[in-house]
Scaffold this motif. Structure first.
Motif, PDB file in Angstrom:
ATOM      1  N   THR A 120       0.837  -1.190   0.000  1.00 15.93           N
ATOM      2  CA  THR A 120       0.000   0.000   0.000  1.00 15.93           C
ATOM      3  C   THR A 120       0.878   1.248   0.000  1.00 15.93           C
ATOM      4  OG1 THR A 120      -1.697  -1.182   1.240  1.00 15.93           O
ATOM      5  CG2 THR A 120      -1.792   1.227   1.305  1.00 15.93           C
ATOM      6  N   CYS A 121       0.541   2.195  -0.856  1.00 15.11           N
ATOM      7  CA  CYS A 121       1.252   3.474  -0.865  1.00 15.11           C
ATOM      8  C   CYS A 121       1.022   4.147   0.482  1.00 15.11           C
ATOM      9  CB  CYS A 121       0.744   4.359  -2.003  1.00 15.11           C
ATOM     10  SG  CYS A 121       1.450   6.026  -1.978  1.00 15.11           S
ATOM     11  N   GLN A 122       2.089   4.531   1.134  1.00  8.36           N
ATOM     12  CA  GLN A 122       1.978   5.115   2.466  1.00  8.36           C
ATOM     13  C   GLN A 122       1.584   6.589   2.446  1.00  8.36           C
ATOM     14  OE1 GLN A 122       2.217   3.143   5.478  1.00  8.36           O
ATOM     15  NE2 GLN A 122       1.737   1.900   3.687  1.00  8.36           N
ATOM     16  N   TYR A 123       1.317   7.114   1.249  1.00 13.15           N
ATOM     17  CA  TYR A 123       0.842   8.493   1.124  1.00 13.15           C
ATOM     18  C   TYR A 123      -0.634   8.546   0.735  1.00 13.15           C
ATOM     19  CZ  TYR A 123       5.792   9.554   1.429  1.00 13.15           C
ATOM     20  OH  TYR A 123       7.087   9.636   1.857  1.00 13.15           O
ATOM     21  N   CYS A 124      -1.029   7.837  -0.321  1.00 17.15           N
ATOM     22  CA  CYS A 124      -2.429   7.906  -0.776  1.00 17.15           C
ATOM     23  C   CYS A 124      -3.285   6.758  -0.245  1.00 17.15           C
ATOM     24  CB  CYS A 124      -2.495   7.961  -2.295  1.00 17.15           C
ATOM     25  SG  CYS A 124      -2.018   6.437  -3.146  1.00 17.15           S
ATOM     26  N   GLY A 125      -2.663   5.681   0.220  1.00 24.02           N
ATOM     27  CA  GLY A 125      -3.415   4.569   0.785  1.00 24.02           C
ATOM     28  C   GLY A 125      -3.899   3.548  -0.221  1.00 24.02           C
ATOM     29  N   ASP A 126      -3.599   3.752  -1.495  1.00 19.26           N
ATOM     30  CA  ASP A 126      -4.027   2.778  -2.508  1.00 19.26           C
ATOM     31  C   ASP A 126      -3.097   1.570  -2.504  1.00 19.26           C
ATOM     32  OD1 ASP A 126      -6.104   4.423  -3.257  1.00 19.26           O
ATOM     33  OD2 ASP A 126      -5.075   5.238  -5.017  1.00 19.26           O
ATOM     34  N   GLU A 127      -3.684   0.406  -2.813  1.00 19.27           N
ATOM     35  CA  GLU A 127      -2.916  -0.833  -2.879  1.00 19.27           C
ATOM     36  C   GLU A 127      -2.455  -1.053  -4.316  1.00 19.27           C
ATOM     37  OE1 GLU A 127      -3.925  -5.414  -1.923  1.00 19.27           O
ATOM     38  OE2 GLU A 127      -4.649  -3.959  -0.442  1.00 19.27           O
ATOM     39  N   PHE A 128      -1.217  -1.529  -4.475  1.00 16.71           N
ATOM     40  CA  PHE A 128      -0.642  -1.700  -5.804  1.00 16.71           C
ATOM     41  C   PHE A 128       0.082  -3.031  -5.917  1.00 16.71           C
ATOM     42  CE2 PHE A 128      -0.924   2.877  -5.329  1.00 16.71           C
ATOM     43  CZ  PHE A 128      -1.400   3.275  -6.565  1.00 16.71           C
ATOM     44  N   PRO A 129       0.179  -3.566  -7.135  1.00 20.85           N
ATOM     45  CA  PRO A 129       1.025  -4.745  -7.332  1.00 20.85           C
ATOM     46  C   PRO A 129       2.496  -4.342  -7.210  1.00 20.85           C
ATOM     47  CG  PRO A 129       0.075  -4.046  -9.425  1.00 20.85           C
ATOM     48  CD  PRO A 129      -0.517  -3.176  -8.351  1.00 20.85           C
ATOM     49  N   THR A 130       3.336  -5.307  -6.909  1.00 19.72           N
ATOM     50  CA  THR A 130       4.763  -5.071  -6.700  1.00 19.72           C
ATOM     51  C   THR A 130       5.407  -4.321  -7.853  1.00 19.72           C
ATOM     52  OG1 THR A 130       4.812  -7.128  -5.472  1.00 19.72           O
ATOM     53  CG2 THR A 130       6.919  -6.237  -6.108  1.00 19.72           C
ATOM     54  N   GLU A 131       5.011  -4.624  -9.085  1.00 23.20           N
ATOM     55  CA  GLU A 131       5.640  -4.013 -10.253  1.00 23.20           C
ATOM     56  C   GLU A 131       5.382  -2.509 -10.337  1.00 23.20           C
ATOM     57  OE1 GLU A 131       2.815  -6.508 -11.249  1.00 23.20           O
ATOM     58  OE2 GLU A 131       4.244  -7.640 -10.062  1.00 23.20           O
ATOM     59  N   VAL A 132       4.328  -2.031  -9.696  1.00 21.06           N
ATOM     60  CA  VAL A 132       3.952  -0.625  -9.789  1.00 21.06           C
ATOM     61  C   VAL A 132       4.520   0.191  -8.627  1.00 21.06           C
ATOM     62  CG1 VAL A 132       1.973   0.959  -9.857  1.00 21.06           C
ATOM     63  CG2 VAL A 132       1.853  -1.226 -11.045  1.00 21.06           C
ATOM     64  N   LEU A 133       4.744  -0.462  -7.492  1.00 18.11           N
ATOM     65  CA  LEU A 133       5.238   0.263  -6.315  1.00 18.11           C
ATOM     66  C   LEU A 133       6.687   0.697  -6.484  1.00 18.11           C
ATOM     67  CD1 LEU A 133       3.805  -1.745  -3.286  1.00 18.11           C
ATOM     68  CD2 LEU A 133       3.358   0.642  -3.834  1.00 18.11           C
ATOM     69  N   THR A 134       7.021   1.777  -5.800  1.00 14.48           N
ATOM     70  CA  THR A 134       8.405   2.227  -5.678  1.00 14.48           C
ATOM     71  C   THR A 134       8.656   2.347  -4.182  1.00 14.48           C
ATOM     72  OG1 THR A 134       7.827   4.585  -5.616  1.00 14.48           O
ATOM     73  CG2 THR A 134       8.222   3.604  -7.793  1.00 14.48           C
ATOM     74  N   PHE A 135       9.863   2.694  -3.816  1.00 18.42           N
ATOM     75  CA  PHE A 135      10.027   3.049  -2.410  1.00 18.42           C
ATOM     76  C   PHE A 135      10.569   4.459  -2.318  1.00 18.42           C
ATOM     77  CE2 PHE A 135      14.143   0.651  -2.633  1.00 18.42           C
ATOM     78  CZ  PHE A 135      15.005   1.616  -2.154  1.00 18.42           C
ATOM     79  N   ASP A 136      10.146   5.125  -1.257  1.00 19.16           N
ATOM     80  CA  ASP A 136      10.458   6.537  -1.081  1.00 19.16           C
ATOM     81  C   ASP A 136      11.205   6.750   0.227  1.00 19.16           C
ATOM     82  OD1 ASP A 136      10.094   9.437  -1.678  1.00 19.16           O
ATOM     83  OD2 ASP A 136       8.979   9.349   0.216  1.00 19.16           O
ATOM     84  N   HIS A 137      12.204   7.610   0.182  1.00 20.40           N
ATOM     85  CA  HIS A 137      12.907   8.025   1.393  1.00 20.40           C
ATOM     86  C   HIS A 137      12.094   9.145   2.032  1.00 20.40           C
ATOM     87  CE1 HIS A 137      16.120   5.952  -0.736  1.00 20.40           C
ATOM     88  NE2 HIS A 137      16.717   5.823   0.437  1.00 20.40           N
ATOM     89  N   VAL A 138      11.610   8.921   3.248  1.00 27.96           N
ATOM     90  CA  VAL A 138      10.794   9.912   3.941  1.00 27.96           C
ATOM     91  C   VAL A 138      11.578  11.217   4.055  1.00 27.96           C
ATOM     92  CG1 VAL A 138       9.564  10.441   6.089  1.00 27.96           C
ATOM     93  CG2 VAL A 138       9.538   8.105   5.173  1.00 27.96           C
ATOM     94  N   ILE A 139      12.772  11.141   4.610  1.00 27.44           N
ATOM     95  CA  ILE A 139      13.701  12.279   4.560  1.00 27.44           C
ATOM     96  C   ILE A 139      14.583  11.997   3.355  1.00 27.44           C
ATOM     97  CG2 ILE A 139      15.579  13.497   5.715  1.00 27.44           C
ATOM     98  CD1 ILE A 139      14.316  12.530   8.377  1.00 27.44           C
ATOM     99  N   PRO A 140      14.505  12.813   2.313  1.00 24.38           N
ATOM    100  CA  PRO A 140      15.236  12.525   1.074  1.00 24.38           C
ATOM    101  C   PRO A 140      16.731  12.306   1.310  1.00 24.38           C
ATOM    102  CG  PRO A 140      13.721  14.356   0.764  1.00 24.38           C
ATOM    103  CD  PRO A 140      13.742  14.059   2.236  1.00 24.38           C
ATOM    104  N   ARG A 141      17.296  11.421   0.531  1.00 29.99           N
ATOM    105  CA  ARG A 141      18.731  11.130   0.649  1.00 29.99           C
ATOM    106  C   ARG A 141      19.565  12.382   0.440  1.00 29.99           C
ATOM    107  NH1 ARG A 141      19.995   6.145  -3.090  1.00 29.99           N
ATOM    108  NH2 ARG A 141      21.939   7.294  -3.070  1.00 29.99           N
ATOM    109  N   SER A 142      19.128  13.239  -0.468  1.00 32.12           N
ATOM    110  CA  SER A 142      19.883  14.469  -0.743  1.00 32.12           C
ATOM    111  C   SER A 142      19.904  15.408   0.463  1.00 32.12           C
ATOM    112  CB  SER A 142      19.288  15.188  -1.952  1.00 32.12           C
ATOM    113  OG  SER A 142      17.969  15.603  -1.667  1.00 32.12           O
ATOM    114  N   ARG A 143      19.052  15.116   1.442  1.00 32.38           N
ATOM    115  CA  ARG A 143      18.981  15.954   2.640  1.00 32.38           C
ATOM    116  C   ARG A 143      19.438  15.175   3.875  1.00 32.38           C
ATOM    117  NH1 ARG A 143      13.316  18.934   1.826  1.00 32.38           N
ATOM    118  NH2 ARG A 143      14.028  20.138   3.610  1.00 32.38           N
ATOM    119  N   GLY A 144      20.219  14.130   3.630  1.00 30.01           N
ATOM    120  CA  GLY A 144      20.786  13.364   4.737  1.00 30.01           C
ATOM    121  C   GLY A 144      19.992  12.155   5.161  1.00 30.01           C
TER     122      GLY A 144
END
Length: 182
Positions: free
Chosen positions: A87-111
């Motif tokens: 499930t996308c942790q922002y919009c709450g929609d469920e997705f198949p593995t091929e569609v999901l990505t992973f997101d850095h909550v605190i962006p890597r560019s910001r440490g």
């Protein structure tokens, strides 16, 4: 034969992991067998041949030396999706593995680090919209805070093992898991 995989057991004859299942390619298992790093438990009814030798392809091997396994699962993309229930942790929609990505909550560019506590499953759209901002800056609150799960927690969320998809020689080693009894 190219798609054959070998179930890898610890020295106590339990799988190293259930989700994902501890598997090696048959070639890696055969190499480990020849290097005397694993014990042969079961074979496929297929042989690998070289000009001077024919060997049965292993379907199950066990490590010769016990590998201590801590109570935490490996940090993998699949395990992140499993923890977040696909499930996308922002919009709450469920997705198949091929569609999901992973997101850095605190962006890597910001440490931000690539860790259980800073990575969540996200759909491509939300990941793109959030971009290089924190959830607060983007106005996109998380459904739940990311945490490092235990193996038991992931096992409870994982889809049931579909035994019909596994070679019959694996089944004696997949029917039990004391972690599931916790």
């Amino acid at each position: 034969m190219m798609n054959l995989q070998t179930l890898v057991l610890n020295a106590d004859y339990r799988p190293l992991s259930y989700h994902p299942l501890s598997l090696w390619s048959w070639r890696d298992a055969l190499t480990a067998l020849m290097l005397d790093r694993v014990a042969l438990v079961a074979n496929y009814d297929v042989q690998a041949r070289s000009p001077s030798r024919a060997m049965s392809v292993p379907s199950v091997v066990a490590l010769k030396h016990y590998k201590k396994i801590d109570g935490f699962p490996a940090f993998t993309r699949y395990n992140i999706y499993l923890r977040d229930e696909f499930t996308c942790q922002y919009c709450g929609d469920e997705f198949p593995t091929e569609v999901l990505t992973f997101d850095h909550v605190i962006p890597r560019s910001r440490g931000g680090r690539t860790s259980w506590e800073n990575v969540v499953a996200a759909c491509g759209h939300c990941n793109h919209v959030k971009a290089n901002r924190t959830p607060r800056e983007a106005g996109m609150p998380l459904l739940k805070e990311p945490v490092r799960p235990s193996k038991t927690a992931l096992n409870r969320k994982a889809p049931d093992l579909r035994y019909r998809d596994y070679h019959h020689s694996w089944l004696d080693y997949l029917y039990w898991d004391s972690e599931l009894d916790d």
